[in-house]
Design a protein around this motif. Structure first.
Motif, PDB file in Angstrom:
ATOM      1  N   GLY A 427       1.042  -1.154  -0.243  1.00  0.00           N
ATOM      2  CA  GLY A 427      -0.089  -0.150   0.065  1.00  0.00           C
ATOM      3  C   GLY A 427       0.837   1.238  -0.100  1.00  0.00           C
ATOM      4  O   GLY A 427       1.962   1.531   0.774  1.00  0.00           O
ATOM      5  N   LYS A 428       0.660   2.040  -0.450  1.00  0.00           N
ATOM      6  CA  LYS A 428       1.231   3.520  -0.785  1.00  0.00           C
ATOM      7  C   LYS A 428       1.046   4.175   0.581  1.00  0.00           C
ATOM      8  O   LYS A 428       1.925   4.885   1.269  1.00  0.00           O
ATOM      9  CB  LYS A 428       0.325   4.540  -1.135  1.00  0.00           C
ATOM     10  N   VAL A 429      -0.019   3.484   1.540  1.00  0.00           N
ATOM     11  CA  VAL A 429      -0.081   4.129   2.151  1.00  0.00           C
ATOM     12  C   VAL A 429      -0.511   3.323   3.736  1.00  0.00           C
ATOM     13  O   VAL A 429      -1.256   2.433   3.778  1.00  0.00           O
ATOM     14  CB  VAL A 429      -1.301   5.205   3.216  1.00  0.00           C
ATOM     15  N   ARG A 430       0.604   3.112   4.697  1.00  0.00           N
ATOM     16  CA  ARG A 430       0.649   2.284   5.592  1.00  0.00           C
ATOM     17  C   ARG A 430       0.261   2.044   7.038  1.00  0.00           C
ATOM     18  O   ARG A 430       1.181   1.617   8.123  1.00  0.00           O
ATOM     19  CB  ARG A 430       1.660   0.508   5.168  1.00  0.00           C
ATOM     20  N   ASP A 431      -0.177   2.894   7.427  1.00  0.00           N
ATOM     21  CA  ASP A 431      -0.019   3.105   8.838  1.00  0.00           C
ATOM     22  C   ASP A 431      -1.802   3.183   9.433  1.00  0.00           C
ATOM     23  O   ASP A 431      -2.257   3.559  10.327  1.00  0.00           O
ATOM     24  CB  ASP A 431      -0.519   5.224   9.012  1.00  0.00           C
ATOM     25  N   GLY A 432      -2.179   2.793   8.699  1.00  0.00           N
ATOM     26  CA  GLY A 432      -4.076   2.390   9.090  1.00  0.00           C
ATOM     27  C   GLY A 432      -5.333   2.864   9.336  1.00  0.00           C
ATOM     28  O   GLY A 432      -5.720   2.772   9.418  1.00  0.00           O
ATOM     29  N   SER A 433      -4.322   3.670   8.175  1.00  0.00           N
ATOM     30  CA  SER A 433      -5.697   4.646   8.329  1.00  0.00           C
ATOM     31  C   SER A 433      -6.364   4.160   6.952  1.00  0.00           C
ATOM     32  O   SER A 433      -7.646   5.005   6.536  1.00  0.00           O
ATOM     33  CB  SER A 433      -4.825   6.021   7.620  1.00  0.00           C
ATOM     34  N   LYS A 434      -6.162   3.747   5.934  1.00  0.00           N
ATOM     35  CA  LYS A 434      -6.990   2.621   4.068  1.00  0.00           C
ATOM     36  C   LYS A 434      -7.321   1.503   4.824  1.00  0.00           C
ATOM     37  O   LYS A 434      -6.799   1.064   5.624  1.00  0.00           O
ATOM     38  CB  LYS A 434      -5.646   2.383   3.074  1.00  0.00           C
ATOM     39  N   PRO A 435      -8.462   1.640   4.307  1.00  0.00           N
ATOM     40  CA  PRO A 435      -8.774  -0.017   4.512  1.00  0.00           C
ATOM     41  C   PRO A 435      -7.965  -1.238   4.031  1.00  0.00           C
ATOM     42  O   PRO A 435      -7.343  -1.134   3.333  1.00  0.00           O
ATOM     43  CB  PRO A 435     -10.260   0.096   3.501  1.00  0.00           C
ATOM     44  N   GLY A 436      -8.371  -2.416   5.071  1.00  0.00           N
ATOM     45  CA  GLY A 436      -7.216  -3.588   5.058  1.00  0.00           C
ATOM     46  C   GLY A 436      -8.081  -4.282   4.758  1.00  0.00           C
ATOM     47  O   GLY A 436      -8.947  -4.877   4.455  1.00  0.00           O
ATOM     48  N   VAL A 437      -6.961  -5.081   3.573  1.00  0.00           N
ATOM     49  CA  VAL A 437      -7.601  -6.451   3.502  1.00  0.00           C
ATOM     50  C   VAL A 437      -6.854  -7.762   3.718  1.00  0.00           C
ATOM     51  O   VAL A 437      -5.636  -7.241   2.620  1.00  0.00           O
ATOM     52  CB  VAL A 437      -7.711  -6.534   1.695  1.00  0.00           C
TER      53      VAL A 437
END
Length: 812
Positions: A427-437
């Motif tokens: 992921g481009k953003v991997r800080d927990g702010s994006k929905p996860g799969v």
């Protein structure tokens, strides 16, 4: 899990009730009945293993077969006489033990050497209360309505051939074994019957009639079907398309795929994702999960003697690779009368000089030899001795010799140390702010294709990022976790030592049981029975307490590092909303519930109407993309909750993720074999290469499902359909929604809230229920979709009044 979904789980009475059931189920109680260890179902290591038929009388006997820990090969199909044939992975000795326990063992289908053999198709057992059938029969008898109800009518193609799959319920199905005949037209505007007919057969599980079902090849796609029941009642239905391939591929002309060239061991899988993360550091990283496995290692062991009472078992104190493999032991006849029993150690060699009588005959028993070895300071510093599987050891020991060995064959490139488990996080953003799969594979060691699906998907996500707009959109907006091998120890053992290995490698057996060298292919915990939701320890079926069972649940919930790692990912990353557990085989596609209690088939809570519809809708998208690769259709009969289309699997990871963490959790069953040939001359045949590509299509589509879920701002709409009731003065009401959505309603004049009654399912695979109310009842309701969008932007807990309302009057 989205904020709205968390709010619904906390605020809705229906969801609160579900949460209460979960908490109740998680309170430890006695393990499910029938899970007691059966020591005679332990194969001797080195015995050849085959897939054999085991014929059981009914689904209750199938549950008993599962519960005693038999290694079932995912097949369980109904026979015309009502019996069920299951397939078990057993040795000759285990087959004899099954017969001794009252099971009918049939022919051998595949042997251990033929890992490419086609696994037989399996049907499933599901549960439903007899009361539902009685209610249906009573309604049909009391009213002038049809006693046959068409549940599903699906047209699909598989490898270019058209099929019609039909499921229907008949009011007399509980007691009458007659088939139902389905008449087809040959397209819009044509006569019923012009497209031919097909018969569908009764599906009965645990003595409970579920429905009639069957599929047949059709030359043209029918538009309408008709069933005339044996009593003369009629039902008609339109035919739906199952997995239509509408539109173009979502990805652009520069999209790359097909990165898999061979099977990969767990070591190679981890090396592969490490190389990917090093190549694409801006959009990926390796995460070492917190719990190391026990490692691909064992104590060195030997068993001297030929019978249970004369056998002496010895285990090294050191791991085999740390010196245990250098040891040897011998029991010798001193060749002189009246000799005492003695133990000597010279370097790595242990010698037991046996006691003799005045006549010079050996007199030392196995128990005496064990005691002498353990009493010797020099010998006990090297080994532990014990009698064979709790035997008293009263038999006289014969002279014998053996080298101790851990019997592990992997090359030195496979670590013998406790093994880290790795995930690649994309992921481009991997800080927990994006929905996860989350996608994870190889809980079961012998399933070699699912890890290839995981790695192929990771390759596609990373290598297409710079050149494909759709891939970039997914990577920029999702937090993707991929664990290619949950169970590296078992995976290595399957590759190098015993290809039928299912479990991890940890030996939980006591030395009074099956901890000896001859039981070494039986050890381990079934990782997919070791989770802490609706488990064996909660009283659910489909797992075993026996340390040698293929479905051994372990000594306690989450006792194994492999399962604890999956729980950790979900617990520490609450942004994860979707998951896929990659298994093989059988071309199934499943979700919760995955466990039930017998007798009575008491299921873990079923999804709401909204969630069930969402599972089906998202599944259709995913399965359509699988089909796009080479035309494979995962059939409607093999799609649905685990306990509907297979059997109870207490303590599985999908149930934990769904019930404990609110994650939409699916399970692939990839292909038709555990270890098919990598390539196949038949393009439609079993092939690890082809299966890695088609199921990677599906896993990538799950990413798109997750993105669409997160960005969904479309509010649902809903309506009420009122029809005449069989009961005087009453009307029948059903709700219809524009998309998968929950409906909360009142009939007492109160304003609807999340605490109001939630519209429920009519039954297994049947859609929404029919509500019967007095004519003139004022109904108030609102709907909310899976993403939390509420119809009309109504505020259920506020002062809003813009809910929907109607008066349920009988139609004129």
């Amino acid at each position: 899990m989205s904020t709205m979904r968390r709010r619904m789980l906390g605020g809705s009475a229906a969801f609160a009730a579900l949460a209460g059931l979960v908490l109740t189920s998680m309170t430890p109680i006695s393990p499910a009945s029938g899970t007691e260890p059966l020591p005679d179902l332990v194969r001797e290591s080195g015995d050849e293993v085959a897939v054999v038929e085991v014929i059981v009388a009914d689904a209750a006997e199938l549950d008993r077969l599962v519960d005693i820990g038999v290694d079932l090969d995912h097949a369980a199909h109904a026979n015309p006489d009502g019996t069920i044939t299951a397939h078990a992975v057993v040795s000759d000795g285990e087959a004899d033990a099954l017969r001794a326990h009252g099971f009918a063992v049939g022919k051998s289908l595949h042997d251990e050497d033929d890992t490419a053999a086609v696994l037989a198709e399996r049907d499933a057992t599901i549960a439903e209360a007899v009361a539902a059938n009685e209610e249906f029969a009573e309604a049909a008898a009391a009213a002038d309505v049809s006693d046959v109800k068409i549940i599903r009518a699906d047209y699909y193609t598989s490898y270019g051939v058209g099929y019609l799959s039909v499921e229907a319920k008949w009011a007399e199905g509980q007691t009458n074994s007659a088939q139902l005949t389905v008449e087809r037209d040959s397209g819009p505007g044509t006569d019923l019957g012009s497209g031919g007919s097909q018969n569908i057969s009764r599906f009965v599980d645990a003595s409970v009639y579920l429905y009639h079902r069957g599929a047949a090849v059709v030359e043209t796609r029918p538009d309408t079907i008709r069933i005339v029941s044996p009593t003369g009642d009629v039902a008609t239905a339109k035919v739906n398309d199952w997995l239509p391939l509408d539109g173009e591929d979502a990805f652009g002309p520069n999209y790359q795929s097909d990165f898999i060239t061979s099977y990969l061991t767990p070591t190679e899988l981890y090396d592969r994702i490490a190389d990917l993360a090093a190549e694409f550091p801006q959009i990926s990283e390796i995460v070492e999960l917190p719990y190391e496995t026990n490692g691909y290692r064992r104590l060195a062991q030997a068993v001297l003697g030929s019978s249970s009472s004369t056998r002496v078992a010895v285990d090294s104190i050191a791991w085999g690779h740390e010196g245990g493999n250098d040891l040897s032991i011998a029991t010798v006849d001193p060749g002189a009368p009246n000799s005492p029993l003695s133990v000597t150690v010279a370097g790595d060699d242990i010698t037991v000089s046996l006691a003799t009588s005045a006549a010079g005959d050996v007199t030392s028993t196995a128990a005496q030899v064990v005691a002498a070895i353990n009493a010797s300071p020099a010998a006990s510093a090297l080994v532990v001795a014990y009698t064979y599987r709790g035997n008293s050891g009263s038999g006289v020991v014969a002279p014998a010799a053996a080298d101790l060995t851990d019997d592990l064959s992997a090359p030195e490139t496979v670590s013998r140390d406790p093994h880290p488990v790795y995930a690649i996080r994309i992921g481009k953003v991997r800080d927990g702010s994006k929905p996860g799969v989350l996608a994870y594979a190889q809980e079961h060691a012998r399933e070699w294709v699912p890890p290839l699906v995981a790695v192929e998907t990771a390759e596609r996500m990373l290598r297409n990022y710079a050149q494909d707009a759709e891939t970039k959109r997914l990577v920029n907006n999702l937090d993707i976790w991929i664990v290619p091998s949950v169970n590296p120890d078992g995976g290595h053992y399957s590759f190098y030592d015993f290809n039928s290995q299912r479990k991890n490698m940890f030996n939980h057996c006591e030395r009074t049981g099956s901890a000896d060298f001859l039981a070494r292919d039986n050890w381990g915990v079934d990782n997919n029975r070791n989770y802490d939701t609706y488990s064996l320890f909660d009283g659910y079926n489909g797992a075993s307490t026996s340390c040698t069972s293929s479905t051994y649940a372990g000594p306690s919930e989450l006792s194994e590092p492999e399962s604890a790692n999956i729980d950790w990912i979900a617990a520490e990353n609450p942004n994860i909303e979707f998951s896929m557990n990659l298994h093989s085989s059988g071309n199934y596609f499943m979700w919760s519930p995955g466990a039930y209690i017998t007798p009575g088939r008491i299921s873990a809570p079923r999804p709401t109407v909204e969630d069930e519809a969402y599972f089906w809708g998202a599944s259709s998208r995913i399965l359509s993309e699988i089909k796009r690769y080479r035309g494979l259709s995962v059939t409607p009969a093999r799609t649905g909750p685990v306990s509907d289309v297979l059997y109870s699997a207490a303590g599985n990871s999908g149930d934990m993720l769904w019930y404990k963490y609110g994650i939409y959790a699916w399970n692939f069953e990839v292909g038709t074999q555990f270890q098919p040939p990598f390539e196949n001359e038949n393009p439609m045949g079993p092939s690890a290469h082809a299966e890695s590509q088609e199921f990677a299509n599906g896993l990538v589509e799950l990413m798109r499902v997750a993105y669409d879920y997160h960005t969904d701002s479309q509010r649902p709409s809903s309506s009420v359909v009122v029809s005449a009731s069989a009961e005087a003065g009453m009307v029948d009401v059903v709700f219809e929604t524009s998309e998968p959505a929950s409906v909360f309603y009142t009939v007492d004049g109160a304003k609807p809230t999340f605490a109001s009654t939630m519209y429920a399912s009519a039954g297994i695979r049947e859609g929404g229920e029919t509500i019967t109310v007095p004519a003139g009842t004022r109904i108030k309701w609102f709907s909310v979709d899976a993403a939390g969008n509420i119809e009309k932007n109504y505020k259920p807990g506020g002062g809003g009044t813009n809910f929907s309302t109607t008066t349920a009057n009988a139609p004129s």
